[in-house]
Design a protein around this motif. Structure first.
Motif, PDB file in Angstrom:
ATOM      1  N   ASP A 173       0.815  -1.219   0.000  1.00  0.00           N
ATOM      2  CA  ASP A 173       0.000   0.000   0.000  1.00  0.00           C
ATOM      3  C   ASP A 173       0.845   1.264   0.000  1.00  0.00           C
ATOM      4  OD1 ASP A 173      -2.333  -1.406  -0.135  1.00  0.00           O
ATOM      5  OD2 ASP A 173      -2.871  -1.163   1.984  1.00  0.00           O
ATOM      6  N   TRP A 174       1.971   1.251   0.711  1.00  0.00           N
ATOM      7  CA  TRP A 174       2.810   2.450   0.761  1.00  0.00           C
ATOM      8  C   TRP A 174       3.392   2.800  -0.604  1.00  0.00           C
ATOM      9  CZ3 TRP A 174       8.479   2.367   0.841  1.00  0.00           C
ATOM     10  CH2 TRP A 174       9.009   1.091   0.571  1.00  0.00           C
ATOM     11  N   LEU A 175       3.504   1.800  -1.492  1.00  0.00           N
ATOM     12  CA  LEU A 175       3.959   2.065  -2.851  1.00  0.00           C
ATOM     13  C   LEU A 175       2.789   2.443  -3.757  1.00  0.00           C
ATOM     14  CD1 LEU A 175       6.539  -0.853  -3.140  1.00  0.00           C
ATOM     15  CD2 LEU A 175       7.004   1.581  -2.747  1.00  0.00           C
ATOM     16  N   ARG A 176       1.624   1.902  -3.474  1.00  0.00           N
ATOM     17  CA  ARG A 176       0.425   2.312  -4.215  1.00  0.00           C
ATOM     18  C   ARG A 176       0.146   3.797  -4.000  1.00  0.00           C
ATOM     19  NH1 ARG A 176      -1.612  -2.898  -2.288  1.00  0.00           N
ATOM     20  NH2 ARG A 176      -2.008  -4.310  -4.042  1.00  0.00           N
ATOM     21  N   GLN A 177       0.486   4.303  -2.814  1.00  0.00           N
ATOM     22  CA  GLN A 177       0.251   5.715  -2.521  1.00  0.00           C
ATOM     23  C   GLN A 177       1.062   6.637  -3.423  1.00  0.00           C
ATOM     24  OE1 GLN A 177       1.076   6.078   1.667  1.00  0.00           O
ATOM     25  NE2 GLN A 177      -0.688   4.831   2.271  1.00  0.00           N
ATOM     26  N   LEU A 178       2.119   6.093  -4.032  1.00  0.00           N
ATOM     27  CA  LEU A 178       2.913   6.870  -4.977  1.00  0.00           C
ATOM     28  C   LEU A 178       2.362   6.776  -6.394  1.00  0.00           C
ATOM     29  CD1 LEU A 178       6.398   5.786  -3.630  1.00  0.00           C
ATOM     30  CD2 LEU A 178       5.388   8.059  -3.433  1.00  0.00           C
ATOM     31  N   GLY A 179       1.271   6.050  -6.558  1.00  0.00           N
ATOM     32  CA  GLY A 179       0.622   5.944  -7.857  1.00  0.00           C
ATOM     33  C   GLY A 179       0.937   4.683  -8.621  1.00  0.00           C
ATOM     34  N   HIS A 180       1.729   3.794  -8.034  1.00  0.00           N
ATOM     35  CA  HIS A 180       2.115   2.572  -8.747  1.00  0.00           C
ATOM     36  C   HIS A 180       1.056   1.480  -8.628  1.00  0.00           C
ATOM     37  CE1 HIS A 180       6.051   2.961 -10.577  1.00  0.00           C
ATOM     38  NE2 HIS A 180       6.340   3.834  -9.614  1.00  0.00           N
ATOM     39  N   ALA A 181       0.869   0.759  -9.728  1.00  0.00           N
ATOM     40  CA  ALA A 181      -0.022  -0.398  -9.730  1.00  0.00           C
ATOM     41  C   ALA A 181       0.765  -1.618  -9.267  1.00  0.00           C
ATOM     42  CB  ALA A 181      -0.582  -0.646 -11.125  1.00  0.00           C
ATOM     43  N   VAL A 182       0.081  -2.502  -8.584  1.00  0.00           N
ATOM     44  CA  VAL A 182       0.720  -3.705  -8.057  1.00  0.00           C
ATOM     45  C   VAL A 182      -0.023  -4.936  -8.556  1.00  0.00           C
ATOM     46  CG1 VAL A 182       1.254  -5.008  -5.966  1.00  0.00           C
ATOM     47  CG2 VAL A 182       1.546  -2.518  -5.984  1.00  0.00           C
ATOM     48  N   GLN A 183       0.723  -5.849  -9.160  1.00  0.00           N
ATOM     49  CA  GLN A 183       0.150  -7.146  -9.498  1.00  0.00           C
ATOM     50  C   GLN A 183      -0.001  -7.928  -8.199  1.00  0.00           C
ATOM     51  OE1 GLN A 183      -0.866  -8.086 -12.591  1.00  0.00           O
ATOM     52  NE2 GLN A 183      -0.350  -5.993 -13.187  1.00  0.00           N
ATOM     53  N   GLU A 184      -1.210  -8.407  -7.934  1.00  0.00           N
ATOM     54  CA  GLU A 184      -1.490  -9.032  -6.643  1.00  0.00           C
ATOM     55  C   GLU A 184      -0.512 -10.165  -6.343  1.00  0.00           C
ATOM     56  OE1 GLU A 184      -3.815  -8.207  -4.210  1.00  0.00           O
ATOM     57  OE2 GLU A 184      -3.842  -6.397  -5.438  1.00  0.00           O
ATOM     58  N   PRO A 185       0.082 -10.151  -5.149  1.00  0.00           N
ATOM     59  CA  PRO A 185       1.061 -11.187  -4.812  1.00  0.00           C
ATOM     60  C   PRO A 185       0.414 -12.522  -4.471  1.00  0.00           C
ATOM     61  CG  PRO A 185       0.721  -9.735  -2.938  1.00  0.00           C
ATOM     62  CD  PRO A 185      -0.099  -9.164  -4.065  1.00  0.00           C
ATOM     63  N   VAL A 186       0.965 -13.580  -5.024  1.00  0.00           N
ATOM     64  CA  VAL A 186       0.576 -14.941  -4.653  1.00  0.00           C
ATOM     65  C   VAL A 186       1.872 -15.748  -4.542  1.00  0.00           C
ATOM     66  CG1 VAL A 186      -1.651 -14.783  -5.841  1.00  0.00           C
ATOM     67  CG2 VAL A 186       0.296 -15.773  -7.027  1.00  0.00           C
ATOM     68  N   PRO A 187       1.861 -16.836  -3.790  1.00  0.00           N
ATOM     69  CA  PRO A 187       3.091 -17.622  -3.609  1.00  0.00           C
ATOM     70  C   PRO A 187       3.583 -18.276  -4.901  1.00  0.00           C
ATOM     71  CG  PRO A 187       1.479 -18.129  -1.913  1.00  0.00           C
ATOM     72  CD  PRO A 187       0.769 -17.324  -2.949  1.00  0.00           C
ATOM     73  N   SER A 188       4.882 -18.418  -4.980  1.00  0.00           N
ATOM     74  CA  SER A 188       5.527 -19.176  -6.050  1.00  0.00           C
ATOM     75  C   SER A 188       6.585 -20.052  -5.392  1.00  0.00           C
ATOM     76  CB  SER A 188       6.167 -18.227  -7.058  1.00  0.00           C
ATOM     77  OG  SER A 188       6.757 -18.941  -8.126  1.00  0.00           O
ATOM     78  N   LEU A 189       7.011 -21.093  -6.090  1.00  0.00           N
ATOM     79  CA  LEU A 189       8.011 -22.034  -5.552  1.00  0.00           C
ATOM     80  C   LEU A 189       7.544 -22.665  -4.241  1.00  0.00           C
ATOM     81  CD1 LEU A 189      11.442 -20.293  -6.282  1.00  0.00           C
ATOM     82  CD2 LEU A 189      10.231 -21.991  -7.623  1.00  0.00           C
TER      83      LEU A 189
END
Length: 406
Positions: A173-189
């Motif tokens: 969220d703190w990076l979204r506040q700068l206007g960046h879009a985030v691909q939702e995190p899900v586990p890998s490996l």
């Protein structure tokens, strides 16, 4: 920000390229390079033997296309030279993974710490940047917190965010506040949990080459498979989990895993092979004489599940039971009911959208002076040194670009 592989590489690259700059590395915990130290079973799988970007990008479920140019600028051969020039030679294992010749991750950690020290990087532990506030005339104000913070705010010219992957969306969220879009995190490996596994009595049994597939999906991977107390693991399973990270998340990790223990055979060629085997080996007991190099315990279990008796010989084996054995060899069905993170090496699928990043400099297209590197980006690789290589590459490019600050 971030005392991991990408953060260190970025800070070192920046400080070495422009020694006049004051370079600060902020780490919210009291530990540095934690993932480096635990990776590869404590040996640190630094990178993978891949001479060209085209070879490297084949191993990234997310970010392959966007990483091609960055890998031209700083690829696996550059990583090898970087460490060797600092007194840490690497060796290549038969599967392409590269480790320090010491077989100790501490060698890599100490190399990075020493390189940072020599370059004059200042390291601030237990220091968290709660907010990044762009300033009107350029630069940023960082709002800090933590037990070792000397002042609540810090003014800087440029910022590198190398905070790693986060398992929860809210952590971005703190990076979204700068206007960046985030691909939702899900586990890998991750490994597959199979509580009702027909192989549950075989923990530790491994097969060097098998094909793992998710029933009803276009997801499969071939490689070593390990039977565990909780289900199945090994490189084939881990790599399949990476390629199928989003789809398996959508399925809530509830599916059927099919394992082909003899991937060189089709159903027809396998049946023909068994028929030809029966002639000269007719008097041999089926369950006691494994074929195809399969471990004795696995072969016995598959044969018993096919209904073959403990004393049944090949020349006594009914066609019906042979067909069941063929089915077990080609399609052992394991009901997946959840996952387990691989050791402590958490990797996320998701993060800052790459379309908003200049991949030449790792700088935000939305916020000038803000750079990203490592797993905070929507980049992730399969096992084999690929996630570290992405961290070295993106960190290096970001650091070099940041060194041009005033």
């Amino acid at each position: 920000m971030g005392g991991g592989a990408a953060g260190f590489f970025g800070a070192i690259a920046c400080a070495e390229a422009n020694p006049k700059l004051r370079v600060l590395l902020l780490e919210k915990t009291g530990k540095l390079l934690s993932k480096v130290r635990i990776s590869g079973g404590g040996r640190c799988n630094v990178t993978h033997a891949a001479d060209t970007p085209a070879q490297l990008v084949q191993h990234y479920p997310r970010g392959a296309r966007q990483l091609k140019e960055p890998f031209r600028q700083f690829g696996a051969p550059d990583t090898v030279r970087w460490f060797e020039s600092r007194g840490v030679p690497l060796k290549t294992e038969p599967d392409g993974r590269m480790f320090p010749t010491t077989d100790s991750s501490e060698t890599i950690a100490q190399c990075l710490l020493e390189a940072a020290r020599r370059a004059g990087v200042e390291i601030l532990l237990q220091t968290t940047a709660e907010r990044i506030e762009p300033l009107t005339g350029g630069g940023f104000r960082l709002v800090l917190s933590g037990p070792r913070v000397l002042a609540p705010e810090l003014a800087v010219a440029r910022v590198l965010v190398a905070t790693g992957g986060a398992p929860k969306s809210a952590q971005y969220d703190w990076l979204r506040q700068l206007g960046h879009a985030v691909q939702e995190p899900v586990p890998s490996l991750f490994t597959f949990n199979v509580p009702d596994s027909p192989l549950r009595e075989l923990p530790g049994v491994s097969v060097a080459r098998a094909r793992v597939r998710v029933a009803g999906e276009k997801l499969e991977y071939e490689g070593p498979v390990l039977v565990t107390h909780w289900g199945v693991s090994g490189p084939a399973v881990l790599k399949l989990s990476a390629w199928g990270a989003r789809r398996l998340h959508e399925l809530n990790y509830q599916s059927t895993t099919l394992i082909n223990w003899v991937p060189d055979f089709t159903e027809d060629t396998l049946r023909q092979h068994l028929q030809e085997h029966r002639g000269p080996h007719g008097r041999k007991i089926v369950v006691s004489n494994p074929l195809f190099g399969l471990p004795q315990r696995l072969w016995r279990t598959l044969a018993e599940q096919a209904g073959i008796g403990a004393e049944t010989r090949w020349n006594e084996l009914p066609a019906k039971l042979q067909n069941r054995l063929i089915e077990a060899l080609l399609r052992t069905a394991l009901p997946m009911r959840g996952k387990t993170t691989y050791k402590d090496e958490f990797v996320t699928c998701g993060g800052i959208s790459l379309g908003e990043i200049n991949m030449q400099t790792m700088e935000s297209r939305l916020v000038p002076g803000l750079h990203f590197a490592g797993e905070v980006l929507d980049v992730d690789g399969i096992t084999g040194g690929f996630n570290f290589q992405a961290a070295w590459t993106t960190g290096h490019l970001a650091g070099r670009a940041m060194s041009q600050a005033g």
